[in-house]
Design an enzyme around this catalytic site. Structure first.
Site, PDB file in Angstrom:
ATOM      1  CD  GLU A  53      -2.203   2.250   1.199  1.00  0.00           C
ATOM      2  OE1 GLU A  53      -3.083   2.952   0.705  1.00  0.00           O
ATOM      3  OE2 GLU A  53      -1.282   2.734   1.883  1.00  0.00           O
ATOM      4  CG  HIS A 114      -3.552   2.471   5.820  1.00  0.00           C
ATOM      5  ND1 HIS A 114      -4.795   2.909   6.207  1.00  0.00           N
ATOM      6  CD2 HIS A 114      -3.495   2.647   4.469  1.00  0.00           C
ATOM      7  CE1 HIS A 114      -5.474   3.316   5.144  1.00  0.00           C
ATOM      8  NE2 HIS A 114      -4.706   3.171   4.092  1.00  0.00           N
ATOM      9  CG  HIS A 133      -5.987   0.637  10.233  1.00  0.00           C
ATOM     10  ND1 HIS A 133      -6.372   1.867  10.718  1.00  0.00           N
ATOM     11  CD2 HIS A 133      -5.520   0.872   8.985  1.00  0.00           C
ATOM     12  CE1 HIS A 133      -6.153   2.795   9.798  1.00  0.00           C
ATOM     13  NE2 HIS A 133      -5.630   2.214   8.739  1.00  0.00           N
ATOM     14  CG  ASN A 167      -5.369   6.743   3.813  1.00  0.00           C
ATOM     15  OD1 ASN A 167      -4.273   6.558   3.292  1.00  0.00           O
ATOM     16  ND2 ASN A 167      -6.482   6.255   3.308  1.00  0.00           N
ATOM     17  CG  ASN A 223      -5.762   7.988   0.460  1.00  0.00           C
ATOM     18  OD1 ASN A 223      -4.634   7.565   0.666  1.00  0.00           O
ATOM     19  ND2 ASN A 223      -6.782   7.181   0.220  1.00  0.00           N
ATOM     20  CG  ASP A 268      -4.300   5.352  -2.259  1.00  0.00           C
ATOM     21  OD1 ASP A 268      -3.758   5.661  -1.196  1.00  0.00           O
ATOM     22  OD2 ASP A 268      -5.067   4.381  -2.357  1.00  0.00           O
ATOM     23  CG  ASN A 269      -0.528   6.141  -0.264  1.00  0.00           C
ATOM     24  OD1 ASN A 269      -1.400   6.683   0.401  1.00  0.00           O
ATOM     25  ND2 ASN A 269      -0.251   4.860  -0.166  1.00  0.00           N
TER      26      ASN A 269
HETATM   27 CA   LIG Z   1      -3.507   5.639   1.111  1.00  0.00          CA
END
Ligand SMILES: [Ca+2]
Ligand SMILES: [Ca+2]
Length: 354
Positions: A53, A114, A133, A167, A223, A268-269
């Site tokens: 991720e 994450h 998480h 996140n 995010n 996203d990232n």
């Molecule tokens: Ca992310």
């Protein structure tokens, strides 16, 4: 009369929900096709099967990769497999990914990593901060990296009432970081409703042992987060709004929005190319395909490179794109010395020589 009012209200309510659902479908790219783009010689990284991720690379070329994320509402192919942190040395000819050992005393069985961020202290000690998480809660774990032992020594777990649905993080000092909260609600049904209604209650917060505060709000779903090479600007990806917010930092850690860069995929990232300052965005061309996973019609991958993001006219180009035949659900892309490493939410990672 009463029945007419009830019927009218019901009709208006249904129309509103219908309109929001249509907008939601559009935002989540329900009809996007992906034209393939490959930047060079690429191959799948062996050994990382359960996702990659987030990735963060040290100035020395060592890449940390978070793997095995279980995220509410998202498919998980190995739900009982604990998460891991992998290491790859991008200086090697054919870099391999190896899982790092984690010190005893840390609950490895519930490890659900994450977003990650590295931090190098004045004495050159390397720390890895990991959004975790365990049992679907949110904590930030601080590890010390021991290169010789190929291990992570767990030092501390950070919890706070504002650190919910976290996140990603970006660490700027000892125990000083910005974090994104991607949903206001932690309950799965309410967080889905929050997305459909687009409440924009998601935010960025600053954490230090002395002070915890919200420093930017009004995101559909904040995010990925990272900083410019000079640490003066913070870049925040709003995944549901398909954009990147460029924010300026002040001495009190507050953020002021400078601009919003609109893209045509769910962002996203974010990472920054250490050689050029370009921002790399791991994106989802079609989030519906992520949520409703069908191996016959898998989610694709898209990576944007943004040059001169602080200028009046940033240049956006597609660095990588695939319809899912090679890479599914790209979340992050990093560059080190003309080597590109792309991570994905629940599948494998891709390594390319540019
Ligand atoms: Ca992310
Ligand atoms: Ca990150």
């Amino acid at each position: 009369m009463g029945k007419l009012v009830t019927l009218t209200l019901l009709g208006v309510g249904l129309a509103l929900i219908g309109e929001r659902l249509l907008a939601f479908r559009q935002r989540f790219g329900a009809s996007q096709e992906v034209e393939p783009v490959e930047p060079g010689k690429c191959h799948i990284v062996e050994g990382i099967e359960n996702g990659s991720e987030d990735i963060d690379i040290l100035p020395s070329g060592l890449a940390f990769i978070s793997s095995g994320l279980k995220y509410p509402g998202m498919p998980s192919f190995e739900p009982d497999e604990p998460g891991k942190i992998f290491l790859m040395d991008l200086n090697e000819q054919n870099p391999r990914a190896q899982a790092l050992k984690i010190s005893d005393g840390f609950d490895k069985a519930s490890f659900n990593p994450h977003g990650i961020s590295t931090f190098i202290d004045k004495d050159h000690t390397v720390y890895l901060y990991v959004v975790n998480h365990p049992h679907m809660m949110s904590t930030v774990e601080i590890f010390k990296f021991e290169e010789q032992q190929h291990s992570l020594v767990h030092l501390k777990t950070i919890k706070h009432e504002l650190l919910q649905s976290v996140n990603d993080i970006v660490v700027l000092g000892p125990e000083q970081f910005y974090a994104t909260r991607d949903h206001y609600f932690t309950n799965l049904f309410l967080s889905l409703l929050e997305m459909v209604l687009d409440l924009q209650w998601s935010y960025v917060l600053f954490y230090s042992p002395q002070e915890v505060k919200v420093v930017a709000k009004g995101f559909s779903s904040a995010n990925g987060i990272t900083v410019s090479l000079d640490n003066q600007y913070v870049f925040v990806a709003d995944v549901a709004a398909k954009n990147i917010h460029v924010m300026k930092r002040d001495d009190n850690w507050n953020l002021t929005q400078q601009k919003v860069l609109q893209l045509d995929a769910l962002v996203d990232n974010l990472t920054v190319d250490p050689a050029t300052g370009d921002v790399l965005a791991g994106c989802h061309p079609n989030a519906m395909k992520l949520l409703i996973y069908n191996p016959k019609d898998p989610p694709g991958s898209k990576v944007f490179r943004i040059q001169d993001i602080l200028s009046k006219k940033p240049r956006v180009s597609t660095l990588y794109a695939n319809n899912g035949s090679v890479l599914q659900g790209s979340t992050v892309a990093t560059i080190y010395n003309k080597k590109l490493l792309i991570g994905t939410i629940f599948h494998r990672a891709l390594y390319c020589e540019l």
